[in-house]
Design a protein around this motif. Structure first.
Motif, short mmCIF file in Angstrom:
data_model
loop_
_atom_site.label_atom_id
_atom_site.label_comp_id
_atom_site.label_asym_id
_atom_site.label_seq_id
_atom_site.Cartn_x
_atom_site.Cartn_y
_atom_site.Cartn_z
N GLU A 129 -11.59 4.47 0.27
CA GLU A 129 -11.24 3.56 1.36
C GLU A 129 -9.77 3.66 1.78
O GLU A 129 -9.47 3.65 2.98
CB GLU A 129 -11.62 2.13 0.97
N PRO A 130 -8.82 3.74 0.84
CA PRO A 130 -7.42 3.90 1.29
C PRO A 130 -7.20 5.17 2.11
O PRO A 130 -6.41 5.16 3.06
CB PRO A 130 -6.63 3.93 -0.03
N VAL A 131 -7.89 6.25 1.75
CA VAL A 131 -7.75 7.50 2.50
C VAL A 131 -8.40 7.35 3.88
O VAL A 131 -7.88 7.88 4.87
CB VAL A 131 -8.36 8.68 1.73
N GLN A 132 -9.50 6.62 3.95
CA GLN A 132 -10.11 6.35 5.26
C GLN A 132 -9.12 5.61 6.17
O GLN A 132 -9.00 5.92 7.35
CB GLN A 132 -11.39 5.53 5.09
N LEU A 133 -8.41 4.64 5.58
CA LEU A 133 -7.40 3.90 6.35
C LEU A 133 -6.30 4.84 6.83
O LEU A 133 -5.87 4.79 7.99
CB LEU A 133 -6.82 2.79 5.49
N ILE A 150 0.48 12.09 8.59
CA ILE A 150 1.31 11.22 7.75
C ILE A 150 1.33 11.76 6.33
O ILE A 150 0.28 11.92 5.70
CB ILE A 150 0.76 9.78 7.77
N GLU A 151 2.50 12.05 5.84
CA GLU A 151 2.65 12.57 4.49
C GLU A 151 2.70 11.41 3.49
O GLU A 151 3.47 10.47 3.67
CB GLU A 151 3.92 13.42 4.36
N VAL A 152 1.87 11.49 2.46
CA VAL A 152 1.87 10.47 1.41
C VAL A 152 2.03 11.16 0.06
O VAL A 152 1.63 12.32 -0.11
CB VAL A 152 0.57 9.64 1.43
N PRO A 153 2.62 10.47 -0.94
CA PRO A 153 2.83 11.09 -2.24
C PRO A 153 1.53 11.44 -2.96
O PRO A 153 1.46 12.40 -3.71
CB PRO A 153 3.62 10.03 -3.03
N SER A 154 0.49 10.62 -2.75
CA SER A 154 -0.79 10.85 -3.42
C SER A 154 -1.88 10.10 -2.67
O SER A 154 -1.61 9.35 -1.72
CB SER A 154 -0.73 10.38 -4.88
N CYS A 155 -3.12 10.27 -3.13
CA CYS A 155 -4.24 9.56 -2.53
C CYS A 155 -4.48 8.21 -3.18
O CYS A 155 -5.47 7.54 -2.88
CB CYS A 155 -5.50 10.42 -2.62
N GLU A 211 1.66 1.53 0.79
CA GLU A 211 3.09 1.42 1.02
C GLU A 211 3.50 2.20 2.26
O GLU A 211 4.32 1.73 3.06
CB GLU A 211 3.87 1.92 -0.20
N LYS A 212 2.93 3.39 2.44
CA LYS A 212 3.26 4.21 3.61
C LYS A 212 2.74 3.56 4.89
O LYS A 212 3.45 3.51 5.91
CB LYS A 212 2.66 5.60 3.45
N VAL A 213 1.51 3.03 4.83
CA VAL A 213 0.94 2.36 6.00
C VAL A 213 1.76 1.13 6.37
O VAL A 213 1.99 0.84 7.55
CB VAL A 213 -0.53 1.99 5.73
N TRP A 214 2.23 0.41 5.38
CA TRP A 214 3.04 -0.78 5.61
C TRP A 214 4.34 -0.40 6.32
O TRP A 214 4.78 -1.09 7.25
CB TRP A 214 3.34 -1.47 4.29
N GLN A 215 4.95 0.71 5.90
CA GLN A 215 6.18 1.17 6.55
C GLN A 215 5.93 1.49 8.02
O GLN A 215 6.71 1.13 8.90
CB GLN A 215 6.72 2.41 5.83
#
Length: 290
Positions: free
Chosen positions: A251-255, A267-272, A279-283
């Motif tokens: 679900e977080p990856v779907q978001l 969007i680059e994220v440190p991990s899945c 945290e990235k989505v919040w930013q």
């Protein structure tokens, strides 16, 4: 996936096939399991996950192909059938159904007593394992069948951990638990795995849990191994493979994918893992609106 040669290869299957009647439950599977990793196994029901795990434990007597442990052929009997591998622990779905002793102490002491441990060694081991699964020492006098469902599950898992397995196979061990209990159980098992660089093979349909706890993921379909790769690589970069196999993204990856679609950017994220994505989505949410 190509492994790091600096890591010890503990378990290796070469071109392994397992047939039930005319159906191949495993079809020409080659795979290596390395030390110190939490490796999840995913696939639709009937994909071959449990058969794969049972081959590793030695619960399937007859296979076509090779099975090596620490670069040596797995032990077989005089008929050439695989023997059970004692250093592998196996936690089945609803492991509390395996409880059989009259007290928790007797349940936990059963295997080490057979292995010749002294009374003092057993008591130290029980104290250590109970702490690792989040149970108090007072529970040792309890009758297992009178415990709550969550306590039974933890006692059953503790009885497997008493073997100090080199590889722990978890076959849907949180089945039937509510989300909070499931998360608590997996956190405890992850901590146990990391403490001494142990190896876990985790069979699950829960993609959120797989993304959260795994170092690597093995993917099966209809008895065939479709992929063995880093968890982040699978969920962040190989969504088409999962879609092809009828498996959902966590679900977080779907978001994350939705935000990418709305923003029109990668969007680059440190991990899945959930926290890293949220945290990235919040930013991004505070930086702009869609």
């Amino acid at each position: 996936m190509e492994g790091d040669d600096s890591l010890t290869v503990v378990y290796q299957l070469n071109n392994v096939t397992v047939k039930y009647a005319d159906r191949a439950a495993l079809n020409n599977v080659s795979c290596t399991i390395q030390e110190g990793k939490w490796i999840s196994v995913i696939g639709q029901t009937g994909a071959g996950k449990s058969t794969f795990a049972k081959v590793l434990k030695g619960l399937i007597l007859t296979i076509d192909g090779e099975y090596w442990i620490n670069q040596q052929p797995a032990h077989r009997d005089a008929k050439g059938q695989l023997k059970v591998v004692p250093e592998i622990g196996y936690v089945f779905q609803y492991p509390e159904h395996q409880l059989f002793e009259t007290t928790v102490y007797k349940e936990l002491a059963f295997t080490p007593r057979l292995q010749g441990y002294s009374q003092q060694e057993i008591e130290i081991l029980i104290e250590t394992i109970l702490a690792q699964v989040g149970l108090s020492e007072e529970i040792v006098t309890s009758v297992p069948f009178q415990l709550s469902g969550g306590q039974k599950r933890r006692v059953a898992i503790a009885s497997v951990l008493m073997m100090n397995p080199k590889l722990l196979i978890l076959d849907e061990p949180t089945a039937g638990l509510d989300p909070a209990s499931r998360d608590a159980m997996l956190r405890l098992l992850k901590k146990w795995q990391q403490q001494e660089n142990r190896t876990v093979l985790y069979l699950s349909h829960q993609m959120n849990d797989v993304a959260e706890y795994s170092d690597e993921v093995i993917v099966f379909q209809a008895g065939r191994l479709m992929g063995h790769m880093d968890t982040n690589a699978l969920f962040l970069d190989n969504a088409p493979l999962l879609e092809q196999l009828g498996l959902s993204l966590p679900e977080p990856v779907q978001l994350l994918k939705l935000i990418e679609e709305l923003s029109g950017q990668k969007i680059e994220v440190p991990s899945c893992r959930e926290q890293d994505i949220f945290e990235k989505v919040w930013q991004i949410k505070h930086a702009r609106s869609f």
